[in-house]
Design a protein around this motif. Structure first.
Motif, PDB file in Angstrom:
ATOM      1  N   ARG A   1       0.834  -1.198   0.000  1.00 60.34           N
ATOM      2  CA  ARG A   1       0.000   0.000   0.000  1.00 60.34           C
ATOM      3  C   ARG A   1       0.869   1.249   0.000  1.00 60.34           C
ATOM      4  O   ARG A   1       1.754   1.405   0.829  1.00 60.34           O
ATOM      5  N   PRO A   2       0.645   2.186  -0.947  1.00 61.85           N
ATOM      6  CA  PRO A   2       1.442   3.416  -0.979  1.00 61.85           C
ATOM      7  C   PRO A   2       1.170   4.291   0.245  1.00 61.85           C
ATOM      8  O   PRO A   2       0.032   4.713   0.475  1.00 61.85           O
ATOM      9  N   VAL A   3       2.190   4.520   1.038  1.00 60.49           N
ATOM     10  CA  VAL A   3       2.076   5.377   2.220  1.00 60.49           C
ATOM     11  C   VAL A   3       3.360   6.188   2.343  1.00 60.49           C
ATOM     12  O   VAL A   3       4.336   5.958   1.640  1.00 60.49           O
ATOM     13  N   ALA A   4       3.358   7.146   3.240  1.00 58.29           N
ATOM     14  CA  ALA A   4       4.562   7.939   3.509  1.00 58.29           C
ATOM     15  C   ALA A   4       5.474   7.144   4.432  1.00 58.29           C
ATOM     16  O   ALA A   4       5.619   7.441   5.620  1.00 58.29           O
ATOM     17  N   ALA A   5       6.122   6.111   3.852  1.00 61.37           N
ATOM     18  CA  ALA A   5       6.906   5.185   4.662  1.00 61.37           C
ATOM     19  C   ALA A   5       8.339   5.648   4.880  1.00 61.37           C
ATOM     20  O   ALA A   5       8.951   5.328   5.902  1.00 61.37           O
ATOM     21  N   ALA A   6       8.882   6.379   3.906  1.00 61.72           N
ATOM     22  CA  ALA A   6      10.278   6.824   4.015  1.00 61.72           C
ATOM     23  C   ALA A   6      10.432   8.126   3.246  1.00 61.72           C
ATOM     24  O   ALA A   6      10.202   8.166   2.045  1.00 61.72           O
ATOM     25  N   GLY A   7      10.783   9.175   3.937  1.00 65.65           N
ATOM     26  CA  GLY A   7      10.973  10.450   3.278  1.00 65.65           C
ATOM     27  C   GLY A   7       9.708  11.031   2.681  1.00 65.65           C
ATOM     28  O   GLY A   7       9.771  11.801   1.723  1.00 65.65           O
ATOM     29  N   GLY A   8       8.565  10.659   3.210  1.00 69.59           N
ATOM     30  CA  GLY A   8       7.309  11.191   2.708  1.00 69.59           C
ATOM     31  C   GLY A   8       6.738  10.461   1.521  1.00 69.59           C
ATOM     32  O   GLY A   8       5.737  10.899   0.938  1.00 69.59           O
TER      33      GLY A   8
ATOM     34  N   GLY B   1       6.980   6.260  -0.794  1.00 65.76           N
ATOM     35  CA  GLY B   1       7.340   4.854  -0.698  1.00 65.76           C
ATOM     36  C   GLY B   1       6.262   3.969  -0.105  1.00 65.76           C
ATOM     37  O   GLY B   1       5.069   4.259  -0.187  1.00 65.76           O
ATOM     38  N   ALA B   2       6.707   2.868   0.520  1.00 65.18           N
ATOM     39  CA  ALA B   2       5.808   1.875   1.102  1.00 65.18           C
ATOM     40  C   ALA B   2       6.614   1.019   2.079  1.00 65.18           C
ATOM     41  O   ALA B   2       7.839   1.138   2.163  1.00 65.18           O
ATOM     42  N   PHE B   3       5.895   0.171   2.811  1.00 65.84           N
ATOM     43  CA  PHE B   3       6.556  -0.727   3.770  1.00 65.84           C
ATOM     44  C   PHE B   3       6.726  -2.114   3.163  1.00 65.84           C
ATOM     45  O   PHE B   3       5.873  -2.596   2.423  1.00 65.84           O
ATOM     46  N   GLN B   4       7.851  -2.737   3.486  1.00 60.29           N
ATOM     47  CA  GLN B   4       8.123  -4.128   3.114  1.00 60.29           C
ATOM     48  C   GLN B   4       8.567  -4.885   4.357  1.00 60.29           C
ATOM     49  O   GLN B   4       9.131  -4.281   5.279  1.00 60.29           O
ATOM     50  N   HIS B   5       8.334  -6.182   4.356  1.00 63.25           N
ATOM     51  CA  HIS B   5       8.771  -7.030   5.466  1.00 63.25           C
ATOM     52  C   HIS B   5      10.039  -7.766   5.026  1.00 63.25           C
ATOM     53  O   HIS B   5       9.999  -8.598   4.109  1.00 63.25           O
ATOM     54  N   VAL B   6      11.148  -7.414   5.666  1.00 65.54           N
ATOM     55  CA  VAL B   6      12.449  -7.932   5.234  1.00 65.54           C
ATOM     56  C   VAL B   6      13.265  -8.354   6.443  1.00 65.54           C
ATOM     57  O   VAL B   6      12.994  -7.926   7.574  1.00 65.54           O
TER      58      VAL B   6
END
Length: 532
Positions: A80-87, A89-94
């Protein structure tokens, strides 16, 4: 230059021996003959040296791309596109073992020894990445080793896969210019077009390297297909156009624009007879269909995932569009030229000016004669390959400076601008500027200049990573084998691998200028459709 009648009754069909000699309907043999494999291995070794020499997160945003690739490898294709990094991006599970802070970026005097080594803790955690919305195709290809080995082994394999992809495209471009045209001087354009920043990006987990190589392969296939009506239309060229165009369309948000611009520049203006022949050549429609489908898919992904949304960098809220344009042209254009040759690492490693000046001299030796002796249509194409990417990045930065800052970089222009030396070298041969002997000397001189420069860029960047570089050469140790940080494979290994690649590319340059039996023989006369 000869011209042929187009009446079907006035021309005999090419004989079986002619078809066999020119490989017209055996594209597999033509594509994978000696020139392709030699160029592929040479380019792969050159890029592999960068892959083996670099610390983790060595090129701009590589850690962001690694996190995206590891997430895609775990099946997270469309987070899901969200403000994950620097306003953005998105989140990933790594795995935690791949999540590291960069303590040395933008500080050229600091080595990579301060960074915590990757590997160890393989617990999975939710991590934000600015690349989280990017098209997953590239990441699916390079990311699977990161899921199996979330440590140096996985990162190195991912980089080498990227290097292999880029090298295959570069080799296809090299083969196109040498085997599908009568002008061996075009080999000089290939060597000048593959700048050190391309090799650096190819040896990292970053789709920009494949994007640049795809642009080069696309233009290289279009040159003999569109600009040389005396050449037969080749199915292999259509395969290359379809693959390279499809890759360019999907890798990054600007891909559809770059691909469309390249095709338009090469097709307009073109000889009507050649265009008619293309429209009657069935493989052309397969290539066109591939590009249209991938372009639509790439554009749809960008819109749905909001992949073109940029992270703010040095926002300039008070800057007007007019002020932004002036700043771009006066201040940033000179930086773009330098960055297109190569400012490695995190845009923090500048080589001595002589290195850039020598590469500029090589480019000038190709571009100036092409402009001087080319037709107006030739000059128009060269100018368009320059102004289109510069205009797009300049306008984008100027319009968005108040919201995103000036974020353009020279490497962003290369998927289109990389065609300038390629086309210029072809035009030198096409317009008969040099005879065969002088053409060979030009190719070999270019090789003797740019291939040692490739090694110089790698060696100096290794010094930056391993020791740090000072404000001047007097304060910089010039030993790429020393330092308080070394790559896992060893500094000597990385240098030797790239040296072997440059040696092989030098041999390819030498042998590509030798006249072959096919080149010495008269060209086959085209059929009524101009198709062999």
């Amino acid at each position: 230059m000869s011209s042929y009648p187009t009446s079907a009754t006035s021309l005999p069909s090419p004989s079986t021996s002619e078809i066999s000699r020119f490989g017209a309907h055996r594209p597999g043999r033509l594509l994978f003959q000696r020139t392709w494999w030699t160029a592929f291995i040479g380019f792969f070794l050159l890029c592999a040296g960068w892959a083996l020499a670099a610390p983790y997160d060595a090129s701009p945003d590589e850690a962001q791309h690694i996190i995206r690739a590891a997430g895609v490898a775990r099946g997270e294709f469309a987070p899901r596109p969200v403000a994950a990094a620097g306003g953005t991006g998105a989140f990933q599970h790594v795995p935690v073992s791949l999540v590291r802070e960069n303590c040395w970026a933008f500080d050229a005097g600091k080595s990579a020894a301060c960074a915590k080594p990757i590997g160890g803790d393989e617990r999975v955690e939710k991590t934000g990445t600015r690349a989280g919305r990017y098209n997953p195709i590239f990441y699916a290809v390079v990311g699977w080793p990161l899921a199996l080995w979330p440590n140096w082994t996985g990162v190195t394999l991912a980089r080498l896969i990227s290097a292999g992809m880029v090298s295959a495209l570069l080799a296809s471009a090299a083969h196109s210019m040498v085997a599908w045209t009568r002008h061996r001087v075009a080999a000089a354009g290939v060597l000048a077009a593959v700048t050190p920043i391309t090799a650096h990006l190819a040896g990292s987990v970053n789709p920009n390297g494949a994007e640049i190589a795809a642009g080069l392969a696309l233009i290289a296939a279009l040159v003999p297909t569109v600009l040389d009506p005396e050449q037969p239309l080749r199915r292999a060229a259509m395969v290359q156009i379809g693959i390279a165009g499809g890759i360019l369309m999907t890798l990054r948000a600007l891909g559809p624009l770059w691909c469309t611009a390249v095709i338009a520049i090469m097709l307009i203006p073109a000889k009507r007879e050649r265009l008619r022949a293309l429209l009657r050549f069935r493989p052309f429609w397969w290539a066109a269909g591939t590009i249209l489908v991938t372009g639509a898919a790439g554009a749809l992904w960008t819109v749905v995932m909001k992949a073109s949304e940029m992270a703010p960098v040095n926002v300039q809220p008070q800057v007007t569009v007019a002020q932004g344009l002036r700043h771009e042209v006066i201040v940033r254009w000179p930086k773009y030229f330098t960055e297109m040759i190569g400012v490695p690492s995190w845009l923090d490693t500048y080589l001595p000016n002589t290195a850039y000046d020598l590469w500029y001299l090589v480019l000038g030796a190709l571009i100036v004669p092409a402009v001087a002796f080319g037709r107006w249509s030739d000059r128009g194409r060269l100018f368009a390959l320059f102004i289109v990417p510069f205009a797009v990045i300049t306008l984008s930065d100027a319009v968005g400076a108040h919201k995103y800052g000036f974020g353009g970089q020279g490497r962003y222009l290369l998927p289109v601008a990389v065609g300038i030396p390629l086309l210029a070298a072809y035009l030198i041969g096409r317009r008969g500027v040099l005879d065969e002997e002088r053409s060979a000397k030009l190719v070999r001189t270019v090789a003797l200049v740019v291939l040692p420069l490739q090694l110089a860029f790698l060696a100096y960047t290794m010094i930056r990573w391993q020791t740090g570089v000072g404000s001047s050469l007097q304060h910089t140790p010039l030993n790429p084998l020393a330092g308080d940080w070394h790559p896992p494979a060893g500094s000597a290994t990385a240098l030797l691998v790239s040296t072997a690649g440059c040696a092989l590319l030098g041999w390819w340059a030498w042998t590509s200028t030798r006249p072959t039996a096919a080149a010495a023989a008269p060209e086959p006369r085209p059929t009524a459709l101009g198709v062999s």
